[in-house]
Design a protein around this motif. Structure first.
Motif, PDB file in Angstrom:
ATOM      1  N   VAL A 117       7.008   4.069  -3.094  1.00 12.83           N
ATOM      2  CA  VAL A 117       5.707   3.474  -2.782  1.00 12.83           C
ATOM      3  C   VAL A 117       5.952   2.510  -1.628  1.00 12.83           C
ATOM      4  O   VAL A 117       6.741   1.567  -1.753  1.00 12.83           O
ATOM      5  N   VAL A 118       5.313   2.781  -0.499  1.00 12.25           N
ATOM      6  CA  VAL A 118       5.466   1.972   0.705  1.00 12.25           C
ATOM      7  C   VAL A 118       4.181   1.183   0.913  1.00 12.25           C
ATOM      8  O   VAL A 118       3.098   1.760   0.956  1.00 12.25           O
ATOM      9  N   THR A 119       4.311  -0.127   1.011  1.00  9.31           N
ATOM     10  CA  THR A 119       3.169  -0.991   1.310  1.00  9.31           C
ATOM     11  C   THR A 119       3.242  -1.312   2.794  1.00  9.31           C
ATOM     12  O   THR A 119       4.228  -1.888   3.259  1.00  9.31           O
ATOM     13  N   ARG A 120       2.216  -0.871   3.522  1.00 10.88           N
ATOM     14  CA  ARG A 120       2.228  -1.104   4.968  1.00 10.88           C
ATOM     15  C   ARG A 120       0.836  -1.478   5.439  1.00 10.88           C
ATOM     16  O   ARG A 120      -0.161  -1.227   4.770  1.00 10.88           O
ATOM     17  N   ASP A 121       0.785  -2.084   6.607  1.00 19.59           N
ATOM     18  CA  ASP A 121      -0.481  -2.450   7.242  1.00 19.59           C
ATOM     19  C   ASP A 121      -0.915  -1.258   8.087  1.00 19.59           C
ATOM     20  O   ASP A 121      -0.187  -0.811   8.969  1.00 19.59           O
ATOM     21  N   THR A 122      -2.104  -0.729   7.804  1.00 23.66           N
ATOM     22  CA  THR A 122      -2.559   0.471   8.507  1.00 23.66           C
ATOM     23  C   THR A 122      -2.961   0.188   9.949  1.00 23.66           C
ATOM     24  O   THR A 122      -3.058   1.117  10.743  1.00 23.66           O
ATOM     25  N   ALA A 123      -3.168  -1.063  10.305  1.00 28.28           N
ATOM     26  CA  ALA A 123      -3.525  -1.401  11.688  1.00 28.28           C
ATOM     27  C   ALA A 123      -2.279  -1.572  12.553  1.00 28.28           C
ATOM     28  O   ALA A 123      -2.199  -1.050  13.656  1.00 28.28           O
ATOM     29  N   SER A 124      -1.273  -2.277  12.035  1.00 27.98           N
ATOM     30  CA  SER A 124      -0.068  -2.557  12.828  1.00 27.98           C
ATOM     31  C   SER A 124       1.093  -1.617  12.482  1.00 27.98           C
ATOM     32  O   SER A 124       2.078  -1.594  13.199  1.00 27.98           O
ATOM     33  N   HIS A 125       0.994  -0.888  11.370  1.00 29.26           N
ATOM     34  CA  HIS A 125       2.035   0.001  10.838  1.00 29.26           C
ATOM     35  C   HIS A 125       3.263  -0.761  10.354  1.00 29.26           C
ATOM     36  O   HIS A 125       4.291  -0.161  10.071  1.00 29.26           O
ATOM     37  N   GLU A 126       3.163  -2.082  10.249  1.00 30.70           N
ATOM     38  CA  GLU A 126       4.271  -2.890   9.748  1.00 30.70           C
ATOM     39  C   GLU A 126       4.440  -2.653   8.251  1.00 30.70           C
ATOM     40  O   GLU A 126       3.480  -2.700   7.482  1.00 30.70           O
ATOM     41  N   ILE A 127       5.672  -2.395   7.832  1.00 31.39           N
ATOM     42  CA  ILE A 127       5.975  -2.170   6.420  1.00 31.39           C
ATOM     43  C   ILE A 127       6.274  -3.508   5.769  1.00 31.39           C
ATOM     44  O   ILE A 127       7.106  -4.268   6.247  1.00 31.39           O
ATOM     45  N   GLU A 128       5.562  -3.788   4.669  1.00 29.31           N
ATOM     46  CA  GLU A 128       5.752  -5.044   3.943  1.00 29.31           C
ATOM     47  C   GLU A 128       6.759  -4.908   2.815  1.00 29.31           C
ATOM     48  O   GLU A 128       7.539  -5.823   2.569  1.00 29.31           O
ATOM     49  N   ALA A 129       6.729  -3.790   2.096  1.00 31.59           N
ATOM     50  CA  ALA A 129       7.635  -3.603   0.956  1.00 31.59           C
ATOM     51  C   ALA A 129       7.765  -2.121   0.651  1.00 31.59           C
ATOM     52  O   ALA A 129       6.887  -1.332   0.989  1.00 31.59           O
ATOM     53  N   ILE A 130       8.879  -1.771   0.007  1.00 28.34           N
ATOM     54  CA  ILE A 130       9.115  -0.405  -0.442  1.00 28.34           C
ATOM     55  C   ILE A 130       9.712  -0.485  -1.838  1.00 28.34           C
ATOM     56  O   ILE A 130      10.610  -1.290  -2.084  1.00 28.34           O
ATOM     57  N   SER A 131       9.214   0.348  -2.750  1.00 27.92           N
ATOM     58  CA  SER A 131       9.776   0.385  -4.095  1.00 27.92           C
ATOM     59  C   SER A 131       9.882   1.829  -4.561  1.00 27.92           C
ATOM     60  O   SER A 131       9.135   2.692  -4.110  1.00 27.92           O
ATOM     61  N   ASP A 132      10.821   2.073  -5.449  1.00 24.36           N
ATOM     62  CA  ASP A 132      10.966   3.402  -6.038  1.00 24.36           C
ATOM     63  C   ASP A 132       9.799   3.614  -6.999  1.00 24.36           C
ATOM     64  O   ASP A 132       9.386   2.689  -7.702  1.00 24.36           O
ATOM     65  N   VAL A 133       9.275   4.813  -7.051  1.00 20.19           N
ATOM     66  CA  VAL A 133       8.139   5.098  -7.928  1.00 20.19           C
ATOM     67  C   VAL A 133       8.513   4.901  -9.386  1.00 20.19           C
ATOM     68  O   VAL A 133       7.733   4.351 -10.160  1.00 20.19           O
ATOM     69  N   THR A 134       9.715   5.322  -9.791  1.00 21.48           N
ATOM     70  CA  THR A 134      10.061   5.273 -11.202  1.00 21.48           C
ATOM     71  C   THR A 134      10.526   3.918 -11.701  1.00 21.48           C
ATOM     72  O   THR A 134      10.125   3.478 -12.749  1.00 21.48           O
ATOM     73  N   ASP A 135      11.386   3.244 -10.947  1.00 19.58           N
ATOM     74  CA  ASP A 135      11.904   1.988 -11.467  1.00 19.58           C
ATOM     75  C   ASP A 135      11.387   0.769 -10.719  1.00 19.58           C
ATOM     76  O   ASP A 135      11.743  -0.351 -11.036  1.00 19.58           O
ATOM     77  N   PRO A 190      16.332   6.310   9.552  1.00 19.01           N
ATOM     78  CA  PRO A 190      15.326   6.620  10.572  1.00 19.01           C
ATOM     79  C   PRO A 190      14.024   7.113   9.939  1.00 19.01           C
ATOM     80  O   PRO A 190      14.047   7.814   8.926  1.00 19.01           O
ATOM     81  N   LYS A 191      12.901   6.742  10.524  1.00 17.98           N
ATOM     82  CA  LYS A 191      11.588   7.100   9.971  1.00 17.98           C
ATOM     83  C   LYS A 191      11.388   8.609   9.881  1.00 17.98           C
ATOM     84  O   LYS A 191      10.624   9.086   9.052  1.00 17.98           O
ATOM     85  N   GLU A 192      12.094   9.380  10.708  1.00 14.71           N
ATOM     86  CA  GLU A 192      11.950  10.831  10.703  1.00 14.71           C
ATOM     87  C   GLU A 192      12.448  11.465   9.406  1.00 14.71           C
ATOM     88  O   GLU A 192      12.150  12.620   9.126  1.00 14.71           O
ATOM     89  N   GLU A 193      13.209  10.733   8.596  1.00  8.22           N
ATOM     90  CA  GLU A 193      13.701  11.253   7.320  1.00  8.22           C
ATOM     91  C   GLU A 193      12.639  11.231   6.230  1.00  8.22           C
ATOM     92  O   GLU A 193      12.830  11.814   5.174  1.00  8.22           O
ATOM     93  N   PHE A 194      11.508  10.563   6.478  1.00  8.88           N
ATOM     94  CA  PHE A 194      10.487  10.361   5.453  1.00  8.88           C
ATOM     95  C   PHE A 194       9.245  11.202   5.735  1.00  8.88           C
ATOM     96  O   PHE A 194       8.898  11.459   6.877  1.00  8.88           O
ATOM     97  N   THR A 195       8.571  11.594   4.659  1.00  7.63           N
ATOM     98  CA  THR A 195       7.297  12.303   4.755  1.00  7.63           C
ATOM     99  C   THR A 195       6.256  11.486   4.010  1.00  7.63           C
ATOM    100  O   THR A 195       6.443  11.174   2.824  1.00  7.63           O
ATOM    101  N   VAL A 196       5.157  11.147   4.682  1.00  4.64           N
ATOM    102  CA  VAL A 196       4.066  10.403   4.051  1.00  4.64           C
ATOM    103  C   VAL A 196       3.221  11.407   3.276  1.00  4.64           C
ATOM    104  O   VAL A 196       2.784  12.417   3.820  1.00  4.64           O
ATOM    105  N   LYS A 197       2.998  11.132   2.001  1.00  2.97           N
ATOM    106  CA  LYS A 197       2.296  12.076   1.143  1.00  2.97           C
ATOM    107  C   LYS A 197       0.902  11.610   0.713  1.00  2.97           C
ATOM    108  O   LYS A 197       0.204  12.346   0.054  1.00  2.97           O
TER     109      LYS A 197
END
Length: 90
Positions: free
Chosen positions: A66-84, A14-21
């Motif tokens: 690292v979350v790649t998302r569209d700031t207009a639609s809020h659609e998430i395109e990709a997510i990757s771990d910062v380290t690997d 669920p999105k509530e588990e995440f904090t945008v930094k």
């Protein structure tokens, strides 16, 4: 229905588990000018469209992502771990 975010480590959560930094910007070199560091720390663009952000999975694996998302639609395109950089497409 809650929005689900695909964590590379925990799966759909669920999105509530995440904090945008904030923006995932490249850091200046350690010997960069004071002006470059000032820009990095204090000045931000407000883009419309595709944008990389640092998210913390606060209530889950506690990893930085690292979350790649569209700031207009809020659609998430990709997510990757910062380290690997283990990518997960949304």
């Amino acid at each position: 229905m809650a929005s689900l975010i695909p964590c590379p480590h925990c799966g759909q959560r669920p999105k509530e588990e995440f904090t945008v930094k904030g923006a995932a910007l490249p850091r200046p070199a350690t010997d960069a000018s004071q002006a470059a560091w000032y820009d990095y720390v204090f000045l931000r663009e407000n883009p419309r469209g595709r944008y990389d952000e640092h998210w913390h999975h606060t209530a889950g694996c506690r990893r930085w992502l690292v979350v790649t998302r569209d700031t207009a639609s809020h659609e998430i395109e990709a997510i990757s771990d910062v380290t690997d950089r283990k990518a997960v497409t949304a």
